[in-house]
Design a protein around this motif. Structure first.
Motif, PDB file in Angstrom:
ATOM      1  N   ASN A  87       0.822  -1.210   0.000  1.00 16.29           N
ATOM      2  CA  ASN A  87       0.000   0.000   0.000  1.00 16.29           C
ATOM      3  C   ASN A  87       0.859   1.264   0.000  1.00 16.29           C
ATOM      4  O   ASN A  87       0.511   2.273  -0.630  1.00 16.29           O
ATOM      5  CB  ASN A  87      -0.928   0.012   1.216  1.00 16.29           C
ATOM      6  CG  ASN A  87      -2.075  -0.973   1.080  1.00 16.29           C
ATOM      7  OD1 ASN A  87      -2.421  -1.387  -0.027  1.00 16.29           O
ATOM      8  ND2 ASN A  87      -2.671  -1.350   2.197  1.00 16.29           N
ATOM      9  N   ASP A  97       2.056   1.893  -3.527  1.00 16.56           N
ATOM     10  CA  ASP A  97       0.996   2.501  -4.330  1.00 16.56           C
ATOM     11  C   ASP A  97       0.870   3.989  -4.010  1.00 16.56           C
ATOM     12  O   ASP A  97       0.664   4.818  -4.911  1.00 16.56           O
ATOM     13  CB  ASP A  97      -0.339   1.808  -4.057  1.00 16.56           C
ATOM     14  CG  ASP A  97      -0.402   0.390  -4.604  1.00 16.56           C
ATOM     15  OD1 ASP A  97       0.427   0.062  -5.490  1.00 16.56           O
ATOM     16  OD2 ASP A  97      -1.264  -0.387  -4.148  1.00 16.56           O
ATOM     17  N   ALA A  98       1.013   4.337  -2.727  1.00 12.33           N
ATOM     18  CA  ALA A  98       0.878   5.736  -2.324  1.00 12.33           C
ATOM     19  C   ALA A  98       2.001   6.605  -2.877  1.00 12.33           C
ATOM     20  O   ALA A  98       1.797   7.785  -3.172  1.00 12.33           O
ATOM     21  CB  ALA A  98       0.843   5.837  -0.794  1.00 12.33           C
ATOM     22  N   ALA A 135       0.925   7.093  -6.651  1.00 15.02           N
ATOM     23  CA  ALA A 135      -0.457   7.470  -6.946  1.00 15.02           C
ATOM     24  C   ALA A 135      -0.568   8.945  -7.328  1.00 15.02           C
ATOM     25  O   ALA A 135      -0.210   9.828  -6.541  1.00 15.02           O
ATOM     26  CB  ALA A 135      -1.348   7.177  -5.737  1.00 15.02           C
ATOM     27  N   ARG A 163      -1.213  17.792  -6.310  1.00 14.40           N
ATOM     28  CA  ARG A 163      -1.891  16.954  -7.298  1.00 14.40           C
ATOM     29  C   ARG A 163      -2.934  17.761  -8.060  1.00 14.40           C
ATOM     30  O   ARG A 163      -3.364  18.806  -7.635  1.00 14.40           O
ATOM     31  CB  ARG A 163      -2.580  15.781  -6.600  1.00 14.40           C
ATOM     32  CG  ARG A 163      -1.629  14.867  -5.843  1.00 14.40           C
ATOM     33  CD  ARG A 163      -2.385  13.686  -5.273  1.00 14.40           C
ATOM     34  NE  ARG A 163      -1.525  12.850  -4.441  1.00 14.40           N
ATOM     35  CZ  ARG A 163      -1.904  11.712  -3.898  1.00 14.40           C
ATOM     36  NH1 ARG A 163      -3.119  11.263  -4.091  1.00 14.40           N
ATOM     37  NH2 ARG A 163      -1.064  11.011  -3.157  1.00 14.40           N
TER      38      ARG A 163
END
Length: 236
Positions: free
Chosen positions: A97, A100-101, A104, A221
């Motif tokens: 996880n 992925d972070a 992302a 982001r």
């Protein structure tokens, strides 16, 4: 399990390298002219993200030291043995996880930064002149005639991006990834940091007519138009 700060640190390392790669060595002449074109830096950053992500995932998937060394050589300007090389050490503690972070939405963040730099490159200075050279992660102790100064605060101090204009003026860019609208205390801290860079640069210049300015750019982001803060301009 890695901490949230470790994840943000890795995101910043990848984003910096993806955006600044074209300027790893002083970029001048027709090479620089290419990056004045609309979306040129964004296109280059997309390709660089492909390269970096492939190397990162290879290291994560295999766990082999050789793959980590290859990724670190791409991510860190000074190679895997430099004191700033942190990718392998942090990655060993990442959960799936966490990994992925790290990645992302990072490509969109990189595009935001690339778009901002494209706008900056096309700006004119107070004398009406354009940039003739851009140099990423320029070492403060090694740019003879520009930044050499015996009292630099860090032995290996580097700045994200330096632009030299035709008339001799210098502009320092510091990219801050993570929060596009940071709290006031963060901005104050970052302004202090870039002022130290400017003081180091100014102390060595012999021409009093040369201007030295610094800009902080906070990148988060989102779409290229939605997540920039205005330039924080510091004139010495």
């Amino acid at each position: 399990m890695a901490s949230k700060s470790d994840i943000f640190m890795l995101r910043g390392i990848v984003a910096h390298r993806a955006v600044l790669w074209p300027f790893t060595r002083p970029c001048t002449g027709t090479w620089l002219d290419n990056y004045r074109r609309r979306h040129a830096i964004q296109s280059e950053a997309d390709i660089t993200m492909d390269v970096l992500e492939a190397a990162i995932r290879a290291a994560w998937d295999t766990g082999h030291t050789a793959q980590y060394r290859a990724a670190e050589a791409l991510l860190n300007l000074n190679g895997p043995s430099d004191e700033k090389a942190a990718f392998e050490g942090v990655s060993r503690s990442l959960t799936p996880n966490d990994r992925d972070a790290v990645l992302a939405g990072l490509r969109d963040t990189v595009r935001n930064a690339a778009g901002a730099l494209e706008q900056w490159i096309r700006t004119r200075g107070p004398r009406g002149d354009e940039f003739t050279c851009l140099w990423a992660e320029a070492p403060l102790l090694a740019v003879d005639g520009y930044f050499t100064h015996p009292d630099a605060l860090e032995r290996n101090a580097q700045v994200d991006l330096v632009g030299f204009r035709a008339g001799g003026d210098i502009e320092i860019i510091d990219l801050k990834f993570g929060n596009h609208a940071p709290p006031d205390w963060v901005i104050i801290r970052d302004r202090d940091q870039i002022h130290r860079y400017l003081d180091t640069a100014r102390a060595h210049l012999t021409d009093p007519d040369r201007h030295i300015t610094g800009r902080l750019l906070y990148i988060g982001r989102g779409t290229p138009t939605a997540h920039w803060t205005p330039w924080q301009t510091l004139t010495t």
